[in-house]
Design a protein around this motif. Sequence first.
Motif, PDB file in Angstrom:
ATOM      1  N   ALA A 132      -4.961  -2.019  15.065  1.00  0.00           N
ATOM      2  CA  ALA A 132      -6.230  -1.864  15.784  1.00  0.00           C
ATOM      3  C   ALA A 132      -6.695  -0.433  15.571  1.00  0.00           C
ATOM      4  O   ALA A 132      -5.886   0.440  15.237  1.00  0.00           O
ATOM      5  CB  ALA A 132      -6.037  -2.157  17.275  1.00  0.00           C
ATOM      6  N   PRO A 133      -7.991  -0.136  15.752  1.00  0.00           N
ATOM      7  CA  PRO A 133      -8.476   1.236  15.568  1.00  0.00           C
ATOM      8  C   PRO A 133      -7.729   2.222  16.466  1.00  0.00           C
ATOM      9  O   PRO A 133      -7.521   1.970  17.655  1.00  0.00           O
ATOM     10  CB  PRO A 133      -9.952   1.144  15.964  1.00  0.00           C
ATOM     11  N   GLU A 158      -6.760   4.729   7.896  1.00  0.00           N
ATOM     12  CA  GLU A 158      -7.622   3.549   7.794  1.00  0.00           C
ATOM     13  C   GLU A 158      -6.787   2.278   7.645  1.00  0.00           C
ATOM     14  O   GLU A 158      -7.086   1.241   8.237  1.00  0.00           O
ATOM     15  CB  GLU A 158      -8.567   3.707   6.603  1.00  0.00           C
ATOM     16  N   ARG A 159      -5.726   2.387   6.856  1.00  0.00           N
ATOM     17  CA  ARG A 159      -4.860   1.227   6.629  1.00  0.00           C
ATOM     18  C   ARG A 159      -4.224   0.746   7.926  1.00  0.00           C
ATOM     19  O   ARG A 159      -4.230  -0.450   8.241  1.00  0.00           O
ATOM     20  CB  ARG A 159      -3.770   1.604   5.619  1.00  0.00           C
ATOM     21  N   GLN A 199       3.687   0.872   2.855  1.00  0.00           N
ATOM     22  CA  GLN A 199       3.621  -0.282   3.735  1.00  0.00           C
ATOM     23  C   GLN A 199       3.537  -1.567   2.928  1.00  0.00           C
ATOM     24  O   GLN A 199       2.855  -1.634   1.899  1.00  0.00           O
ATOM     25  CB  GLN A 199       2.393  -0.185   4.649  1.00  0.00           C
ATOM     26  N   ARG A 200       4.268  -2.596   3.383  1.00  0.00           N
ATOM     27  CA  ARG A 200       4.127  -3.954   2.868  1.00  0.00           C
ATOM     28  C   ARG A 200       3.625  -4.828   4.009  1.00  0.00           C
ATOM     29  O   ARG A 200       4.053  -4.659   5.152  1.00  0.00           O
ATOM     30  CB  ARG A 200       5.456  -4.492   2.350  1.00  0.00           C
ATOM     31  N   VAL A 201       2.752  -5.758   3.706  1.00  0.00           N
ATOM     32  CA  VAL A 201       2.206  -6.641   4.733  1.00  0.00           C
ATOM     33  C   VAL A 201       2.290  -8.079   4.248  1.00  0.00           C
ATOM     34  O   VAL A 201       1.857  -8.383   3.135  1.00  0.00           O
ATOM     35  CB  VAL A 201       0.730  -6.299   5.054  1.00  0.00           C
ATOM     36  N   PHE A 203       0.851  -1.189   0.000  1.00  0.00           N
ATOM     37  CA  PHE A 203       0.000   0.000   0.000  1.00  0.00           C
ATOM     38  C   PHE A 203       0.886   1.237   0.000  1.00  0.00           C
ATOM     39  O   PHE A 203       1.831   1.334   0.788  1.00  0.00           O
ATOM     40  CB  PHE A 203      -0.904   0.019   1.235  1.00  0.00           C
ATOM     41  N   SER A 204       0.592   2.190  -0.874  1.00  0.00           N
ATOM     42  CA  SER A 204       1.348   3.439  -0.933  1.00  0.00           C
ATOM     43  C   SER A 204       0.392   4.607  -1.140  1.00  0.00           C
ATOM     44  O   SER A 204      -0.490   4.547  -2.011  1.00  0.00           O
ATOM     45  CB  SER A 204       2.368   3.397  -2.076  1.00  0.00           C
TER      46      SER A 204
END
Length: 346
Positions: A30-31, A23-24, A46-48, A7-8
């Motif tokens: 967690a929220p 949001e990501r 981010q990479r997950v 995600f970028s």
Amino acid sequence: MLPEAVFSTQDLPVRDRFEAWAERLGRTHAPMHLSSERTADYQGHQRVFGLGDVTVWPATFDHLVFRRTPGLIRQSDPEVYHLSLLRHGDGAASWGRQQVAYRIDDFHVNSSSRSYDISTGPDPVTIIGVEIPRAAVELPAGRADGVVGRRISGREGMGALLAGLLVQLASDTSSFRAADAERLGTVVTDLVTAVFAHSLDAEPSLPPETHARTLTLRIKSFVRRHLGDPELTPAKIAAAHHISRSYLYRLFQDEGLTVGSYIRDLRLANARRDLTDPGLHTLPIHAVAARWGYSRPGDFTRAFRAAHGMTPSESREQALIRMTVDGAHMDMDAARTTVRGSLSHH
């Protein structure tokens, strides 16, 4: 290669970037209530990737303030521990009166079940985040929570083992298969448990399997650091870790290995890498052998030929030929590009 999601914020319109990043991260951990000095054009990447029940997420992002409140905990609690290995930048966290500042290669630990405030510095930070179920950390009830809020070094001891594994995973997942994910998750869980136990001085309470797997990882790290020692023997390894040789053999047998084959394979792999490195082509073969623990060149040549089907000199020659051929192909491609460019102007 391990499957991963990337995600970028660069892929989104400027006005949507910060909200999407918030949001990501809320879905990753967690929220939380997130704020930043740079919401106008927020930069985050981010990479997950999942390792069974464990999630690892390398990320780089602009200044950020995280707040998890009692209301958010009541709203949603995935009951996980979060660890962040700080690779660039700085940050600080507070849990009521308790405050901790972090530096490069420190671990920050928090729990989704506790309120916290975290703030990064003004420059972008790079972390390797880990989400691990609280139930997976096999320490006596309530003990593991004592690690939350402590600064744990990733530069020495058990923390360095965990940091080394995370850095390796974050830098290159291509050497692992999807089928390896579950086993890697077990390794990460065992190391996190051992890091927590060490921080709490609770190592005797670890389950025997976790003790064994963690000890094996420590021994392998020791072997890699001492490969150049020609006297690196099972007896020396066992003595350095205060165990018997028979127990050392059993630890490796549980992984389908022998101590001798593990040392030999690492030495030969490193030697082959040096022999095929263009930058080391002037280093004599006997020096390469000595560098990786072979005091007698003849022993090195025989072991190398048995493992790779050719002598060390043949391996070096093949690498030099490939380099020459690849260079010639690149020169030809460059020439073709030049010719095409010249013709396009006429």
